[in-house]
Design an enzyme around this catalytic site. Structure first.
Site, PDB file in Angstrom:
ATOM      1  N   HIS A 115      -3.141   0.365  -3.794  1.00  0.00           N
ATOM      2  CA  HIS A 115      -3.114  -0.876  -3.022  1.00  0.00           C
ATOM      3  C   HIS A 115      -2.995  -2.018  -4.019  1.00  0.00           C
ATOM      4  CE1 HIS A 115      -4.497   1.535   0.354  1.00  0.00           C
ATOM      5  NE2 HIS A 115      -5.423   2.044  -0.438  1.00  0.00           N
ATOM      6  N   CYS A 160      -7.370  18.690  -6.661  1.00  0.00           N
ATOM      7  CA  CYS A 160      -8.078  19.961  -6.693  1.00  0.00           C
ATOM      8  C   CYS A 160      -7.249  20.906  -7.550  1.00  0.00           C
ATOM      9  CB  CYS A 160      -8.212  20.510  -5.285  1.00  0.00           C
ATOM     10  SG  CYS A 160      -9.131  19.365  -4.236  1.00  0.00           S
ATOM     11  N   SER A 172       0.860  -1.185   0.000  1.00  0.00           N
ATOM     12  CA  SER A 172       0.000   0.000   0.000  1.00  0.00           C
ATOM     13  C   SER A 172       0.891   1.228   0.000  1.00  0.00           C
ATOM     14  CB  SER A 172      -0.904   0.038   1.238  1.00  0.00           C
ATOM     15  OG  SER A 172      -2.020  -0.803   1.080  1.00  0.00           O
ATOM     16  N   GLU A 207      -2.315  19.093  -3.855  1.00  0.00           N
ATOM     17  CA  GLU A 207      -3.642  19.149  -4.473  1.00  0.00           C
ATOM     18  C   GLU A 207      -4.560  18.036  -3.977  1.00  0.00           C
ATOM     19  OE1 GLU A 207      -0.729  18.704  -6.044  1.00  0.00           O
ATOM     20  OE2 GLU A 207      -0.265  20.703  -6.814  1.00  0.00           O
ATOM     21  N   SER A 208      -4.231  17.278  -2.962  1.00  0.00           N
ATOM     22  CA  SER A 208      -5.020  16.264  -2.240  1.00  0.00           C
ATOM     23  C   SER A 208      -4.243  14.953  -2.060  1.00  0.00           C
ATOM     24  CB  SER A 208      -6.429  16.050  -2.796  1.00  0.00           C
ATOM     25  OG  SER A 208      -7.242  17.187  -2.525  1.00  0.00           O
TER      26      SER A 208
END
Lengths: 141, 141
Positions: free
Chosen positions: B68, B83, B55, B62-63
């Site tokens: 996974h 974003c 993972s 931007e986020s």
């Protein structure tokens, strides 16, 4: 069904703006939300933006939980992706409570290989969608 | 439109199983995917599971971007939440190439406050859904 996962996309509205901009509050909240979802945290990332806003992501043994906050708008966007037999909803509800959201919305996307999804015995859930019905499939050369 | 985000949910099929189980390969790949999406990494988390699976999650300015892997199934699930004015698709396509996926699917969920979404000038995209159309809204007491 080992690849099947439930990916919850959560929108939190009219939250406490001070809490959304408080890095320590976000850390405490995301850890408790993971716990209430029955998840085990294996790694964490946090970042506070200038002049405002916090992002947090925790990897869990069962996938991940992340949150991004817009304090100036009282808004936060979270997602909780779990595999296995967890019930993630208590974690989602805790996020809404902890940030004092007035309303929240939650969409659940079922992810994984098609054969696994077909044989999975998933609990009933409103707002559920299958990733296959949402996606555009692209074949690579 | 400052709360508007594009959340891409990506399913990667028939990938190279060795690469999916290689922590260093996953690290290199997620970093390059973030770069190709035009994103700036601000924090990283990685975990390798026993006996297999990796993972990874990177917070970006931007986020976030996460992945996974299920090496035994040749399958990986990624999500890229951006974003701002980024074009995330080159990052998604790079993930598919780097893991040698035979096919991949991508669903795009538009997230954010309703008023912001209504006024956002988003580029055309197949497989796009608005979070408001997918979600169940809950009012809290």
């Amino acid at each position: 069904m080992h690849t099947v996962g439930r990916h919850l996309l959560v929108e939190l509205h009219d939250c406490d703006k001070t809490l959304l901009d408080d890095l320590d509050a976000v850390k405490t909240t995301i850890r408790e939300a993971a716990k209430r979802a029955g998840a085990s945290i294996v790694s964490e990332s946090f970042h506070r933006f200038a002049p405002q806003g916090v992002s947090a992501s925790v990897l869990i043994a069962e996938s991940h939980l992340s949150i991004h906050t817009w304090p100036e708008a009282g808004y936060a966007a979270a997602d909780l992706y779990t595999c296995g037999e967890l019930n993630p909803m208590p974690g989602v509800e805790y996020l809404a409570e902890a940030f004092r959201a007035t309303t929240f919305s939650c969409a659940e996307i079922i992810r994984g290989l098609d054969d696994d999804i077909r044989t999975a015995a998933l609990p009933e859930s409103p707002g559920r969608h299958n990733i296959a019905a949402l996606s555009i499939v692209t074949e690579l050369l």
